[in-house]
Motif scaffolding. Structure first.
Motif, mmCIF file in Angstrom:
data_model
loop_
_atom_site.group_PDB
_atom_site.id
_atom_site.type_symbol
_atom_site.label_atom_id
_atom_site.label_comp_id
_atom_site.label_asym_id
_atom_site.label_seq_id
_atom_site.Cartn_x
_atom_site.Cartn_y
_atom_site.Cartn_z
ATOM 1 N N LEU A 68 -4.255 5.057 -2.184
ATOM 2 C CA LEU A 68 -3.008 4.407 -1.733
ATOM 3 C C LEU A 68 -2.604 4.899 -0.350
ATOM 4 O O LEU A 68 -2.196 4.110 0.529
ATOM 5 N N ILE A 69 -2.700 6.200 -0.131
ATOM 6 C CA ILE A 69 -2.364 6.759 1.186
ATOM 7 C C ILE A 69 -3.312 6.223 2.246
ATOM 8 O O ILE A 69 -2.922 5.837 3.361
ATOM 9 N N GLY A 70 -4.577 6.186 1.913
ATOM 10 C CA GLY A 70 -5.554 5.669 2.867
ATOM 11 C C GLY A 70 -5.309 4.211 3.180
ATOM 12 O O GLY A 70 -5.466 3.762 4.329
ATOM 13 N N ALA A 127 -2.422 2.615 3.031
ATOM 14 C CA ALA A 127 -1.202 2.523 3.865
ATOM 15 C C ALA A 127 -1.500 2.863 5.324
ATOM 16 O O ALA A 127 -1.020 2.207 6.256
ATOM 17 N N ILE A 128 -2.298 3.925 5.531
ATOM 18 C CA ILE A 128 -2.671 4.311 6.889
ATOM 19 C C ILE A 128 -3.463 3.195 7.559
ATOM 20 O O ILE A 128 -3.275 2.883 8.754
ATOM 21 N N PRO A 158 -3.896 8.282 -5.745
ATOM 22 C CA PRO A 158 -2.964 8.556 -4.621
ATOM 23 C C PRO A 158 -3.665 8.595 -3.282
ATOM 24 O O PRO A 158 -3.127 8.106 -2.268
ATOM 25 N N LEU A 159 -4.864 9.162 -3.246
ATOM 26 C CA LEU A 159 -5.585 9.209 -1.983
ATOM 27 C C LEU A 159 -5.935 7.808 -1.489
ATOM 28 O O LEU A 159 -5.862 7.517 -0.284
#
Length: 302
Positions: free
Chosen positions: A283-285, A287-288, A280-281
């Motif tokens: 994926l979030i990174g 996306a950012i 998840p980290l």
């Protein structure tokens, strides 16, 4: 007529009485002869008992006093030594040990040599040397070694046993002398056989005691040394163990691979173990990062 009959009767009574007296005297003489032989055997047995008991008590007290009076330097000590040494050349060490034995008036009791492989040899030697040369011999053998693995000495005091044996020997020799006298005085075959058997037993005991005394004399006079000699390769160019380059390189390579595999294995375990958090980290990174890139391009276009 009656008077004549009376005289005849008295005459026969007198003859019968004389005959009975003679028979009793003969029986007494026979009994006396038998008692004489029995008395010799009885005297023989009683004298042995009295001699043994009396001398046993006297010898016991005399032995204690004699042992206490013996000076320390004169005590009977049986010395034993045990030595394990490592040498560079076995044959050379063996020759020097034999030379020391000859110089100190000793002798080899037993020896054995074994091939340990790779050209190395070891051997064991049982040596007897005069008691006064016991310590000098150990020192000489020790000086031949590269390393003394073990050195042990023991001493057993046999003074009391030796004095007791000498006392018992004197007692049995006294009994033997008495038995020889009794044998000369024996009147019957039965008494002679009985005394002969006792004499044979006494002489057997004398031989046993004398044998033990001789054994202790030999043990005290010559100390026993057990030597274990082991050949050990020195630090020379022919020492294949220290020059095994290929083997050492192979071991180092294997150790390096094992370390790298351990590191990779640790990283894989770390990533897989934390994947529920890391994915998840990531994926979030991601996306950012994409959002940031788009904003950057839009701003540049304006």
């Amino acid at each position: 007529m009656k008077d004549k009959m009376m005289l005849v009767f008295l005459f026969f009574a007198f003859v019968v009485a004389c005959s009975d007296n003679q028979n009793e005297e003969s029986a007494d003489l026979i009994q006396t002869g038998d008692d004489s032989g029995a008395d010799v055997a009885q005297d023989h047995a009683e004298s042995e008992v009295e001699l043994d008991d009396g001398e046993a008590m006297e010898d016991s007290a005399a032995n204690e006093a004699e042992v206490e009076a013996i000076d320390t330097a004169e005590r009977m000590i049986v010395y034993n030594g045990h030595l394990i040494i490592d040498v560079e050349r076995f044959q050379e060490a063996q020759d020097q040990i034999q030379q020391s034995i000859d110089e100190l008036n000793g002798f080899v009791v037993e020896s054995s040599v074994q091939d340990e492989g790779d050209g190395e040899v070891s051997g064991t030697f049982a040596v007897r040397v005069p008691e006064e040369n016991f310590t000098p011999f150990l020192d000489q053998v020790e000086s031949l070694s590269l390393q003394v693995v073990e050195r042990m000495t023991t001493g057993e005091d046999v003074t009391e046993e030796y004095v007791d044996l000498e006392s018992r020997l004197r007692s049995h020799e006294a009994v033997e002398e008495r038995q020889l006298v009794f044998m000369e005085d024996a009147d019957t075959t039965e008494d002679l056989l009985s005394i002969s058997n006792d004499l044979a037993n006494t002489q057997e005991q004398i031989e046993t005691i004398q044998g033990r005394i001789n054994y202790l004399d030999h043990q005290v006079t010559y100390a026993l040394v057990n030597i274990n000699v082991r050949e050990t390769a020195g630090s020379t160019l022919t020492d294949q163990t220290s020059l095994n380059t290929w083997g050492q390189a192979s071991n180092m390579f294997t150790d390096t691979i094992n370390v790298l595999m351990s590191i990779v294995s640790g990283v894989v375990v770390f990533v897989i173990g934390l994947s529920p958090v890391l994915v998840p980290l990531l994926l979030i990174g991601l996306a950012i990062f994409i959002y940031w890139r788009k904003n950057k391009k839009t701003g540049g276009a304006k």
